[in-house]
Design a protein around this motif. Structure first.
Motif, PDB file in Angstrom:
ATOM      1  N   ALA A 178       1.996  -4.144  11.303  1.00 34.64           N
ATOM      2  CA  ALA A 178       1.247  -3.147  10.565  1.00 34.64           C
ATOM      3  C   ALA A 178       1.691  -3.110   9.106  1.00 34.64           C
ATOM      4  O   ALA A 178       1.322  -2.238   8.356  1.00 34.64           O
ATOM      5  CB  ALA A 178       1.377  -1.762  11.187  1.00 34.64           C
ATOM      6  N   ARG A 179       2.540  -4.053   8.722  1.00 32.03           N
ATOM      7  CA  ARG A 179       3.053  -4.029   7.354  1.00 32.03           C
ATOM      8  C   ARG A 179       3.014  -5.417   6.718  1.00 32.03           C
ATOM      9  O   ARG A 179       3.381  -5.576   5.574  1.00 32.03           O
ATOM     10  CB  ARG A 179       4.505  -3.554   7.348  1.00 32.03           C
ATOM     11  N   VAL A 180       2.635  -6.392   7.507  1.00 32.23           N
ATOM     12  CA  VAL A 180       2.716  -7.756   6.996  1.00 32.23           C
ATOM     13  C   VAL A 180       1.898  -7.921   5.718  1.00 32.23           C
ATOM     14  O   VAL A 180       2.305  -8.610   4.791  1.00 32.23           O
ATOM     15  CB  VAL A 180       2.254  -8.752   8.071  1.00 32.23           C
ATOM     16  N   ALA A 181       0.760  -7.239   5.669  1.00 36.72           N
ATOM     17  CA  ALA A 181      -0.080  -7.385   4.493  1.00 36.72           C
ATOM     18  C   ALA A 181       0.583  -6.784   3.251  1.00 36.72           C
ATOM     19  O   ALA A 181       0.273  -7.154   2.133  1.00 36.72           O
ATOM     20  CB  ALA A 181      -1.421  -6.724   4.747  1.00 36.72           C
ATOM     21  N   GLN A 182       1.522  -5.851   3.500  1.00 41.64           N
ATOM     22  CA  GLN A 182       2.171  -5.205   2.359  1.00 41.64           C
ATOM     23  C   GLN A 182       3.448  -5.953   2.013  1.00 41.64           C
ATOM     24  O   GLN A 182       4.526  -5.620   2.474  1.00 41.64           O
ATOM     25  CB  GLN A 182       2.525  -3.759   2.703  1.00 41.64           C
ATOM     26  N   VAL A 183       3.295  -6.959   1.213  1.00 42.26           N
ATOM     27  CA  VAL A 183       4.430  -7.817   0.889  1.00 42.26           C
ATOM     28  C   VAL A 183       5.543  -7.032   0.223  1.00 42.26           C
ATOM     29  O   VAL A 183       6.716  -7.347   0.373  1.00 42.26           O
ATOM     30  CB  VAL A 183       3.958  -8.973  -0.009  1.00 42.26           C
ATOM     31  N   VAL A 184       5.153  -5.968  -0.466  1.00 42.14           N
ATOM     32  CA  VAL A 184       6.180  -5.207  -1.178  1.00 42.14           C
ATOM     33  C   VAL A 184       7.094  -4.460  -0.216  1.00 42.14           C
ATOM     34  O   VAL A 184       8.121  -3.938  -0.626  1.00 42.14           O
ATOM     35  CB  VAL A 184       5.545  -4.192  -2.150  1.00 42.14           C
ATOM     36  N   ASP A 185       6.738  -4.408   1.049  1.00 41.67           N
ATOM     37  CA  ASP A 185       7.555  -3.634   1.975  1.00 41.67           C
ATOM     38  C   ASP A 185       8.843  -4.368   2.295  1.00 41.67           C
ATOM     39  O   ASP A 185       8.891  -5.207   3.189  1.00 41.67           O
ATOM     40  CB  ASP A 185       6.773  -3.372   3.260  1.00 41.67           C
ATOM     41  N   VAL A 186       9.888  -4.050   1.599  1.00 35.81           N
ATOM     42  CA  VAL A 186      11.144  -4.772   1.806  1.00 35.81           C
ATOM     43  C   VAL A 186      11.785  -4.423   3.135  1.00 35.81           C
ATOM     44  O   VAL A 186      12.688  -5.110   3.577  1.00 35.81           O
ATOM     45  CB  VAL A 186      12.155  -4.489   0.680  1.00 35.81           C
ATOM     46  N   LEU A 198       8.966 -13.628   0.451  1.00 35.84           N
ATOM     47  CA  LEU A 198       7.528 -13.552   0.640  1.00 35.84           C
ATOM     48  C   LEU A 198       7.163 -14.300   1.915  1.00 35.84           C
ATOM     49  O   LEU A 198       7.793 -15.307   2.242  1.00 35.84           O
ATOM     50  CB  LEU A 198       6.805 -14.206  -0.532  1.00 35.84           C
ATOM     51  N   PRO A 199       6.175 -13.827   2.652  1.00 30.99           N
ATOM     52  CA  PRO A 199       5.777 -14.566   3.854  1.00 30.99           C
ATOM     53  C   PRO A 199       5.199 -15.916   3.460  1.00 30.99           C
ATOM     54  O   PRO A 199       4.446 -16.009   2.495  1.00 30.99           O
ATOM     55  CB  PRO A 199       4.713 -13.671   4.487  1.00 30.99           C
ATOM     56  N   PRO A 200       5.555 -16.983   4.173  1.00 32.54           N
ATOM     57  CA  PRO A 200       5.056 -18.303   3.797  1.00 32.54           C
ATOM     58  C   PRO A 200       3.548 -18.430   4.004  1.00 32.54           C
ATOM     59  O   PRO A 200       2.977 -17.762   4.862  1.00 32.54           O
ATOM     60  CB  PRO A 200       5.813 -19.251   4.729  1.00 32.54           C
ATOM     61  N   ALA A 201       2.946 -19.302   3.208  1.00 32.35           N
ATOM     62  CA  ALA A 201       1.506 -19.502   3.314  1.00 32.35           C
ATOM     63  C   ALA A 201       1.189 -20.485   4.442  1.00 32.35           C
ATOM     64  O   ALA A 201       2.057 -21.266   4.848  1.00 32.35           O
ATOM     65  CB  ALA A 201       0.974 -20.043   1.998  1.00 32.35           C
ATOM     66  N   GLN A 229       5.581 -23.736  11.636  1.00 35.46           N
ATOM     67  CA  GLN A 229       6.523 -22.937  12.422  1.00 35.46           C
ATOM     68  C   GLN A 229       7.002 -21.726  11.612  1.00 35.46           C
ATOM     69  O   GLN A 229       7.059 -20.607  12.126  1.00 35.46           O
ATOM     70  CB  GLN A 229       7.723 -23.794  12.841  1.00 35.46           C
ATOM     71  N   ARG A 230       7.317 -21.967  10.341  1.00 37.40           N
ATOM     72  CA  ARG A 230       7.762 -20.852   9.489  1.00 37.40           C
ATOM     73  C   ARG A 230       6.640 -19.821   9.335  1.00 37.40           C
ATOM     74  O   ARG A 230       6.870 -18.626   9.399  1.00 37.40           O
ATOM     75  CB  ARG A 230       8.168 -21.368   8.105  1.00 37.40           C
ATOM     76  N   TRP A 231       5.420 -20.345   9.132  1.00 39.63           N
ATOM     77  CA  TRP A 231       4.268 -19.454   8.960  1.00 39.63           C
ATOM     78  C   TRP A 231       4.056 -18.610  10.219  1.00 39.63           C
ATOM     79  O   TRP A 231       3.891 -17.401  10.140  1.00 39.63           O
ATOM     80  CB  TRP A 231       3.033 -20.316   8.676  1.00 39.63           C
ATOM     81  N   PHE A 232       4.099 -19.255  11.371  1.00 42.30           N
ATOM     82  CA  PHE A 232       3.844 -18.543  12.629  1.00 42.30           C
ATOM     83  C   PHE A 232       4.952 -17.527  12.910  1.00 42.30           C
ATOM     84  O   PHE A 232       4.689 -16.373  13.251  1.00 42.30           O
ATOM     85  CB  PHE A 232       3.759 -19.558  13.778  1.00 42.30           C
ATOM     86  N   GLU A 233       6.186 -17.959  12.751  1.00 38.60           N
ATOM     87  CA  GLU A 233       7.299 -17.084  13.135  1.00 38.60           C
ATOM     88  C   GLU A 233       7.459 -15.899  12.181  1.00 38.60           C
ATOM     89  O   GLU A 233       8.051 -14.895  12.551  1.00 38.60           O
ATOM     90  CB  GLU A 233       8.583 -17.902  13.275  1.00 38.60           C
ATOM     91  N   ALA A 234       6.905 -16.030  10.978  1.00 33.91           N
ATOM     92  CA  ALA A 234       6.929 -14.877  10.075  1.00 33.91           C
ATOM     93  C   ALA A 234       5.857 -13.865  10.459  1.00 33.91           C
ATOM     94  O   ALA A 234       5.882 -12.733   9.997  1.00 33.91           O
ATOM     95  CB  ALA A 234       6.714 -15.335   8.640  1.00 33.91           C
TER      96      ALA A 234
END
Lengths: 471, 382
Positions: free
Chosen positions: B28-36, B43-46, B65-70
C-alpha cells in the motif's frame, strides 16, 4: 534461480506445483520437464544447449552400449567417459591449469599464454557424475538403458537436483518415472521438509556465514586463536546447514512432485570417526566416489597399503571435484591422510570414550573446513596455526566487536553448535537414535511459523548464494 | 482432513507474497517512493528490458529478480516483522544495516559507531589529513578576506559525540579508547591556529544541559535539529555561546518522514510510532544583516540542508555543493549538475561567491571530499 529466493518460493514453485497437479497424471512428467528446462534456462541459458546435447548423447550411447558386445562395448564406454571427462576438465579446470602454466612461464621469464576464462556451467560437476554413473551402470548391467528420451532428460534436468545435487543414479529413479502415486500425507511431509530446509539455509547458515566471512576477511595479524576458532566453527555451521538445508529442500521438492529421493546427510557432525563422517556427509557424492572410483581402483581387496593409497586418491579426487584450487586438493589429502591414520590407530581409538571420539572427529572436520574455506593455502596455514598455538592477535581488528560478532550470527552459530553437541550426547547413549528433519511434519504449527519467519527474513536480507552452487 | 488444512495453510503463507503482488497489494506504499519506512533510501528497481543478449548474460534474470522481490506482496509487513523480532529478541538491528541500535533503543547510523571505534593505529594518518585540511582552510580564508569575501566553517557532530552514553559496549573498542576525541581536538586546534571562524556543534552540544540535548539533536534523528544547526551557525558568525539565541516555534511535521526522527523511521519496526506532529523550527536571531545580500556557497554533507533552511532568507543565489560531487540550487531546490573543477559551471558556482559556509561532519573530516575541494579552491584563488 536458487531455491532460497522469494522468486523461487513465491513465484516459480507455486506455478509449477499448481500446473503439475492440475494436469492429468499422464502429462505430469512433461510438465515437470518443461519447468525443469525453464528453471535451467533461467539460471544458465548459455549452457542449456550443452546439457541437452550431452543428455541426447548419453541416451544414444547407453542404448548402443547395451546392444553392443565385446570390445565395442568398452570402446563406447571409453568414448562416453572421454566426452564427460573432457567436458568437465575443459569447463572446470582449464582456467586453473592455464593460471598455473602462466606462473611457470613467469618464473622462466616467458610470455604468458593468452586465455579467455571459461565460465563454469551451473551444476556441471553434478550432471557429469550422474551421466557417468548412468553409462557405467548400463555397461556393468546394473541398470537398463532409458527407454524414453524424455524420461532420461527429466532424470538429468529435474529441477530439485539439477544444479547442486544430490547426485542421483538412474537405476534408483528409473521406476519413478511411471506410476508415481503421492498421498496428501507424503505431499505434506515434503512441504514441511522443504520449509525446514529453507529455514536451515536462511536462518542458520546465512547468519553463521556473516561471522565466518568476517573472520576469514581479517588480515592474519588481526586473527587471535579465539577469532580463528570462532570463524572455523561458524563456517562448519554454515556449510552443514547450507548444504543439508539445500538437500532437504531438494528432497522436499522431489516429494511434492511425487519422487522419493535418498537422504544426503545423516547427522555427520555426530560421527565418532572420520570414516563414519564420510558415510554421513554428502552421501550421494561419497557413495558415487566409492562405487565408481574406489572400488574400481581395487578398494580394500589388495591389502592395507593399497587400500590406504586408494582412499588417498579418492579423497584427492573429491577435493579437486569441489574446485580447481590447491586448497581443495589439500583439503582432500588432509582427509585422506587422517582416514588412513585413523584406520591404523583403530585399536587405540576404540578404547577412548565415544563422546570424546565424536568431539575429536568434529574438531578434525572443523580444522579441515579451514583449509576448504580459506582463500589460499597461506591463509589456511595462518588460521590453523592461530587455532593450534593459542596465539593472540598482534593488531586490533578493524571491525568492532558488534560487527565481527553480530548477535544474530553469534546466536545462530552457538545454537547450532549446542545442537551438534546435544546430538553427540544422545547418540553416545543410544546409537540407533536419529534426528531426521522429515519428522518435522509432525509439528505443523511449528513448521508454519518457521516458514513465515523465513519468508520475512528473506524479504529483509540480501540473497546469499548456496556454497555448493559454485562446485 | 487435518493434513489438507495444514497443506492449505502452508500454501497460503507461501503464496501470500505472490497473491499480494498480483493484486498489487504490495504494501500500500510501494507507489510512494518517498516513504522511507519501506524503502529506506533506495528506489525500487525498474522492470528490466528483455533482450536475447541480456538473457544470455543473465542480466535480465538478476534484474527481474530484484524487481520482483522489491514488489512482493506485504513486503513492508515482512520487513518490519523481521526487524522487530531481531530488535526485540536480540536487541540488535540486522547485520550490515545502516541503523544500529544503541542503549535504551536510541538509533544511530552505524557509520558513526565505526568512526568512534576507529583503531588507534589509524590516528596518525587521520591527524595528518586534518592538519592539512585546517591549514588549507586557513589559506583560503586569508585569500578570500583579501577579496572582501567570507569563509565560515561549521563542525557538525557525530551522534556518538552527543549521546556517548548510549553507545553500547560492543560497539566500542575494548578498553574504551576514543580516537574521535583526538580528531575533534585536532580539528578545533587547527581551525584556531588558522584563524578561520567556526562554530563547533560537538562542543556546544556536549556543554549544553542534558535535558536540552533532544532539542539540539533529536533522539531518533540522524542529523541535528533546526535549533542545533542554528546555534552552531550563530557561533560561527558571532562567536561565543553568550551571544547565541535561536527562538523556535513548533511547525507541523510531515508524518511520513522528518529529519528529527529519520533513523526511527529507517529502523522499520512495528510499534515505532514517533508520534511527532510538530518539530521545532528555529530562526537566526539576531538575523544576519549582510548587505548587499551575499551570494552563498554551502559545502558539506546532509547536515547542511538544515543550514540552508536557516540561511536562505539572508543570502542571494544560494548554491550547495554536496560531498564535493553535486551542485544544487538552493533557491529552487533542484540539482544543477556534477561538480567538475575543469568546467565553467564550477567556476561560476564556486568562485563567483561572496560567502562560503563549509560544513565538516566530524565523522568524515579526514575523508577526501573536503580536502580535495579546499585544495582546489586554494589553488584557484592564487
Amino acid at each position: 534461480m536458487p531455491f532460497s529466493t522469494l522468486l523461487f518460493v513465491c513465484g516459480f514453485l507455486p506455478w509449477c506445483l499448481i500446473t503439475y497437479w492440475l494436469v492429468p497424471a499422464r502429462y505430469r512428467n512433461w510438465v515437470a520437464l518443461a519447468f525443469s528446462v525453464a528453471f535451467y534456462a533461467w539460471g544458465g541459458p548459455r549452457f542449456l544447449p550443452v546439457v541437452l546435447a550431452l543428455g541426447a548423447a548419453d541416451f544414444w550411447l547407453a542404448r548402443a552400449i547395451a546392444r553392443a558386445e565385446g570390445r565395442s562395448r568398452k570402446t563406447l564406454l571409453a568414448l562416453a567417459l572421454a566426452v564427460h571427462g573432457g567436458i568437465l576438465v575443459y569447463f572446470k579446470y582449464s582456467n586453473f591449469a592455464v593460471a598455473q602454466l602462466n606462473e611457470l612461464t613467469a618464473i622462466f621469464a616467458m610470455n604468458p599464454y593468452h586465455w579467455v576464462d571459461v565460465a563454469l556451467p551451473i551444476g556441471i560437476s553434478f550432471l557429469t557424475f550422474e551421466e557417468v554413473s548412468y553409462v557405467v551402470d548400463v555397461y556393468r548391467g546394473d541398470a537398463e538403458p532409458a527407454k524414453r528420451g524424455g524420461h532420461y532428460l527429466l532424470f538429468l534436468m529435474l529441477f530439485p537436483h539439477s544444479i547442486a545435487g544430490p547426485i542421483f543414479r538412474w537405476k534408483d529413479l528409473a521406476s519413478q518415472f511411471t506410476g508415481r502415486v503421492t498421498s496428501a500425507e507424503q505431499f505434506w511431509a515434503s512441504m514441511a521438509r522443504f520449509s525446514f530446509g529453507l529455514a536451515k539455509k536462511i536462518l542458520v547458515a546465512d547468519s553463521a556465514a556473516i561471522l565466518a566471512d568476517h573472520v576469514f576477511g581479517l588480515v592474519p595479524a588481526e586473527v587471535s586463536s579465539a577469532f580463528a576458532w570462532a570463524g572455523a566453527a561458524a563456517y562448519a555451521v554454515q556449510i552443514y546447514f547450507d548444504f543439508s538445508g539445500y538437500s532437504d529442500m531438494a528432497i522436499g521438492l522431489g516429494g511434492m512432485l511425487g519422487f522419493t529421493f535418498k537422504e544426503n546427510f545423516r547427522e555427520p557432525y555426530a560421527a565418532a570417526s572420520l570414516a563414519e563422517f564420510w558415510q554421513r556427509w554428502h552421501i550421494s557424492l561419497s557413495s558415487w566416489l566409492r562405487d565408481y572410483l574406489y572400488i574400481p581402483l581395487g578398494g580394500n581387496r589388495k591389502g592395507n597399503a593399497r587400500a590406504e593409497l586408494n582412499a588417498l586418491l579418492v579423497f584427492a579426487a573429491s577435493g579437486i571435484w569441489h574446485g580447481a584450487a590447491w586448497n581443495f586438493l589439500a583439503w582432500g589429502l588432509y582427509h585422506g591422510i587422517l582416514v588412513a591414520l585413523e584406520r591404523r590407530s583403530e585399536p587405540a581409538l576404540s578404547r577412548l570414550p565415544k563422546l570424546l571420539r565424536c568431539c575429536l572427529t568434529f574438531l578434525a572436520v572443523v580444522a579441515g573446513w579451514v583449509i576448504f574455506r580459506a582463500k589460499d593455502l597461506s591463509q589456511a596455514r595462518s588460521m590453523l596455526s592461530s587455532m593450534a598455538f593459542m596465539r593472540s592477535a598482534t593488531e586490533v581488528p578493524t571491525l568492532l566487536p558488534a560487527e565481527l560478532f553480530p548477535r544474530v550470527a553469534t546466536l545462530a552459530t552457538a545454537g547450532a553448535l549446542a545442537f551438534v553437541l546435544w546430538r553427540m550426547v544422545v547418540r553416545v547413549r543410544d546409537e540407533s537414535s536419529t534426528w531426521n528433519s522429515p519428522t518435522l511434519w509432525k509439528y505443523p504449527a511449528f513448521s508454519l511459523a518457521l516458514l513465515a519467519l523465513t519468508l520475512g527474513h528473506m524479504a529483509n536480507t540480501k540473497y546469499m548464494p548456496l556454497i555448493y552452487f559454485k562446485f | 482432513m487435518r493434513t489438507r488444512c495444514w497443506i492449505a495453510l502452508h500454501a497460503l503463507v507461501a503464496l501470500a507474497p505472490m497473491l499480494g503482488f498480483v493484486a498489487r497489494r504490495w504494501d500500500a506504499r510501494v507507489a510512494q517512493v518517498v516513504d522511507v519506512r519501506l524503502w529506506g533510501v533506495e528506489l525500487p528497481p525498474a522492470l528490466p528490458s528483455l533482450s536475447f543478449e541480456d538473457w544470455q548474460s543473465e542480466k535480465t534474470q538478476s534484474a527481474f529478480q530484484r524487481w520482483f522481490e522489491a514488489r512482493v506482496g506485504f513486503r513492508g509487513a515482512m520487513v518490519r516483522t523481521d526487524n522487530t523480532i531481531q530488535t526485540l529478541v536480540l536487541g540488535d538491528a540486522k547485520p550490515g544495516s545502516y541503523v544500529a541500535v544503541g542503549e535504551g533503543g536510541v538509533p544511530f547510523a552505524a557509520e558513526d559507531f565505526r568512526y568512534m571505534g576507529t583503531p588507534r593505529r589509524e590516528l596518525p594518518s587521520i591527524l595528518k589529513r586534518v592538519e592539512e585540511l585546517t591549514s588549507r582552510l586557513g589559506s583560503v580564508h586569508r585569500k578570500l578576506a583579501k577579496r572582501g569575501k567570507q569563509l565560515v566553517v561549521v563542525l557538525s557532530p557525530s551522534k556518538t559525540s552527543v549521546y556517548p552514553e548510549a553507545v553500547p559496549a560492543r560497539w566500542r573498542r575494548p578498553g574504551g579508547e576514543r580516537v574521535d576525541l583526538d580528531v575533534h581536538a585536532a580539528l578545533r586546534a587547527g581551525l584556531k591556529t588558522s584563524g578561520v571562524p567556526f562554530g563547533d556543534a560537538h562542543a556546544l552540544f556536549t556543554e549544553a544541559p542534558r535535558s536540552a540535548r533532544g532539542l539540539l539533536f533529536a533522539r531518533g534523528g540522524r542529523h541535528w535539529t533546526s535549533v542545533g544547526a542554528c546555534l552552531t551557525l550563530q557561533a560561527a558568525f558571532v562567536g561565543g555561546p553568550s551571544a547565541l539565541s535561536c527562538p523556535w516555534k513548533p511547525m507541523p511535521a510531515d508524518r511520513g518522514y522528518h529529519g528529527d526522527f529519520d533513523l526511527d523511521c529507517l529502523e522499520n519496526l512495528w510499534g515505532t510510532d514517533v508520534g511527532w506532529e510538530h518539530v521545532p523550527i528555529a530562526q537566526l536571531s539576531p538575523p544576519l544583516t549582510l548587505t548587499p545580500l551575499p551570494r552563498l556557497l554551502l559545502v558539506g554533507t546532509s547536515f547542511m540542508w538544515m543550514l540552508a533552511d536557516l540561511l536562505r532568507p539572508f543570502v542571494d543565489k544560494p548554491v550547495a555543493l554536496f560531498y564535493n560531487n553535486t551542485f544544487f540550487d538552493l533557491a529552487v531546490g533542484r540539482r544543477l549538475g556534477t561538480a567538475d573543477a575543469t568546467t565553467p559551471s564550477w567556476a561560476e558556482y564556486v568562485l563567483e561567491r561572496d560567502l562560503y559556509v563549509v560544513d565538516i561532519l566530524e565523522t568524515f573530516a579526514h575523508h577526501d571530499e573536503w580536502l580535495a575541494f579546499v585544495t582546489e579552491l586554494d589553488r584557484r584563488l592564487d
